[in-house]
Design an enzyme around this catalytic site. Structure first.
Site, PDB file in Angstrom:
ATOM      1  N   LEU A  95       0.900  -1.610   0.387  1.00  0.00           N
ATOM      2  CA  LEU A  95      -0.237  -0.478   0.430  1.00  0.00           C
ATOM      3  C   LEU A  95       0.621   0.788  -0.297  1.00  0.00           C
ATOM      4  O   LEU A  95       0.339   2.162  -0.043  1.00  0.00           O
ATOM      5  CB  LEU A  95      -0.911   0.258   1.773  1.00  0.00           C
ATOM      6  CG  LEU A  95      -2.095  -1.599   1.118  1.00  0.00           C
ATOM      7  CD1 LEU A  95      -3.186  -1.739   2.461  1.00  0.00           C
ATOM      8  CD2 LEU A  95      -3.025  -1.111  -0.032  1.00  0.00           C
ATOM      9  N   GLY A  96       1.895   1.280   0.895  1.00  0.00           N
ATOM     10  CA  GLY A  96       2.985   2.554   0.797  1.00  0.00           C
ATOM     11  C   GLY A  96       4.644   1.698   1.053  1.00  0.00           C
ATOM     12  O   GLY A  96       5.005   1.005   1.618  1.00  0.00           O
ATOM     13  N   VAL A  97       5.380   2.920   1.122  1.00  0.00           N
ATOM     14  CA  VAL A  97       6.776   2.699   1.503  1.00  0.00           C
ATOM     15  C   VAL A  97       7.050   3.792   2.173  1.00  0.00           C
ATOM     16  O   VAL A  97       6.584   4.752   2.147  1.00  0.00           O
ATOM     17  CB  VAL A  97       7.444   2.602   0.075  1.00  0.00           C
ATOM     18  CG1 VAL A  97       9.082   2.476   0.456  1.00  0.00           C
ATOM     19  CG2 VAL A  97       7.191   1.042  -0.828  1.00  0.00           C
ATOM     20  N   GLY A  98       7.420   3.273   3.286  1.00  0.00           N
ATOM     21  CA  GLY A  98       7.750   4.272   4.425  1.00  0.00           C
ATOM     22  C   GLY A  98       9.524   3.922   4.526  1.00  0.00           C
ATOM     23  O   GLY A  98      10.078   2.893   3.768  1.00  0.00           O
ATOM     24  N   ASP A 154       7.082  15.087  13.993  1.00  0.00           N
ATOM     25  CA  ASP A 154       6.198  14.676  12.502  1.00  0.00           C
ATOM     26  C   ASP A 154       4.523  14.714  12.836  1.00  0.00           C
ATOM     27  O   ASP A 154       4.660  13.695  11.808  1.00  0.00           O
ATOM     28  CB  ASP A 154       7.042  13.613  11.954  1.00  0.00           C
ATOM     29  CG  ASP A 154       7.117  13.860  10.051  1.00  0.00           C
ATOM     30  OD1 ASP A 154       6.721  15.234   9.419  1.00  0.00           O
ATOM     31  OD2 ASP A 154       6.768  13.182   9.618  1.00  0.00           O
TER      32      ASP A 154
END
EC number: 2.7.11.1
Length: 385
Positions: free
Chosen positions: A15-18, A100
């Protein structure tokens, strides 16, 4: 079928990359249990990757919601901001500063409740120590962060929370510019546009939170005492006793990692009223007026507004006896009472149509008595009418 399996889990689509899912985030999140902070259930380490099994929320990012729907009305903005600040307060009480905070790192569940996520830039605070690292997204960063000055930590989260509140109310950012040096100047000047439709009360709160001087900036205590923030504030967000927890946790079970995962998954995903709970008609029976159902206001009640609430019934005198013996009790349903701290069994006898006899018996005493060949009938009894 070609799918990758890690432990008990089968990997689906990415779903996403961090880039910040490292040991610090894992250590921070595994300690946290708060209704408005994403939960980390389990960590699986391989030679090449670290897999974190985290709570799933279906509503997506707050950022995407604002982009799609525009600014929120004042009441909804306040509700989400109250939830976010409660999560931030929990972090600070546990000596963690997020650093953040932004709408991209606030997720929404199926009931439009906020969940703070992504602790990759978080830092453990120590008394008397200051931080210097310039991190976080520039639009949400406090003046002392982008200028490289020393900062204690909590005050930068307050600034970022103020920017989030502005975004909720206005649908835009208070400080924005494509030219980074110009953006930094706007942030350091601390001057932002306030639309006419904003309530003067919330404007005063925004100005206090977006104060350039961190020494003059609002604290969480200041925000909690502000008249605008206190409106419609759910009690569970800031309980009078911070050590209070609506969930009674078995510490021994949590020492077993697989059991801990199952325990928290069950607690977080079950309906608050168990499947074994009686239907509403049971509560109309006059014989049960002496046996209370769990009706205390809890976070789960507040977070699921569609959940029908049971009507309360009068508490039984038996609860006084349990407290007097220094026991902790939890009513699962009118016929099931959980008690912890000392091993004991309870048995309810019906004497007549209006009287019951509640028998408290120590399991340990019974085992010792049987081992010595003695009768194990000694017990503490209480009459309930």
């Amino acid at each position: 079928d070609g799918r990758v399996k890690i432990g008990h889990y089968i990997l689906g689509d990415t779903l996403g990359v961090g880039t910040f899912g490292k040991r610090r985030e894992i250590q921070n999140l595994k300690l946290f249990r708060h209704p408005h902070i994403i939960k980390l259930y389990q960590v699986i380490s391989t030679p090449s990757d670290i897999f974190m099994v985290m709570e799933y929320v279906s509503g997506g990012e707050l950022f995407d919601y604002i982009c799609k729907n525009g600014r929120l009305d004042e009441k909804e903005s306040r509700r989400l901001f109250q939830q976010i600040l409660s999560g931030v307060d929990y972090c600070h009480r546990h000596m963690v500063v997020h650093r953040d905070l932004k709408p991209e790192n606030v997720l929404l569940d199926a009931h439009m409740n906020a969940k703070i996520a992504d602790f990759g830039l978080s830092n453990m605070m120590s008394d008397g120590e200051f931080l210097r690292t310039s991190c976080g997204s520039p639009n949400y960063a406090a003046p002392e962060v982008i200028s490289g000055r020393l900062y204690a930590g909590p005050e930068v989260d307050i600034w970022s929370s103020g920017v989030i509140l502005y975004a909720l109310l206005c649908g835009t950012l208070p400080f924005d510019d494509d030219h980074v040096p110009t953006l930094f100047k706007k942030i350091c000047d601390g001057i932002f546009y306030t639309p006419q439709y904003l309530n003067p009360s919330v404007i005063s709160l925004l100005k206090h939170m977006l104060q350039v001087d961190p020494m003059k900036r609002a604290t969480i205590k200041d925000i909690r005492e502000h008249e605008w923030f206190k409106q419609d504030l759910p009690k569970y967000l800031f309980p009078e006793d911070p050590s209070y927890s609506x969930t009674m946790i078995d510490d021994e079970a949590l020492k077993q990692d697989p059991l801990a995962v199952a325990y928290h998954l069950i607690i977080d995903n079950r309906d608050f009223y168990l499947a074994t709970s009686p239907p509403d008609s049971f509560l109309d029976d006059h014989h049960l007026t002496r046996v209370p159902f769990l009706v205390a206001e809890t976070p789960r009640d507040e977070l699921n507004p569609q959940k029908x609430k049971h009507q309360g019934v009068r508490k039984a005198k038996x609860h006084l006896g349990i407290r007097q013996l220094d026991y902790e009790x939890k009513v699962v349903n009118p016929y099931y009472l959980r008690v912890r701290r000392k091993k004991m069994s309870l048995q309810l006898y019906q004497v007549d149509s209006r009287t019951y006899l509640l028998d408290f018996r120590s399991i340990d005493d019974x085992i010792d008595a049987e081992a010595q060949g003695k009768s194990s009938e000694a017990s503490l009894t209480x009459s309930v009418t």
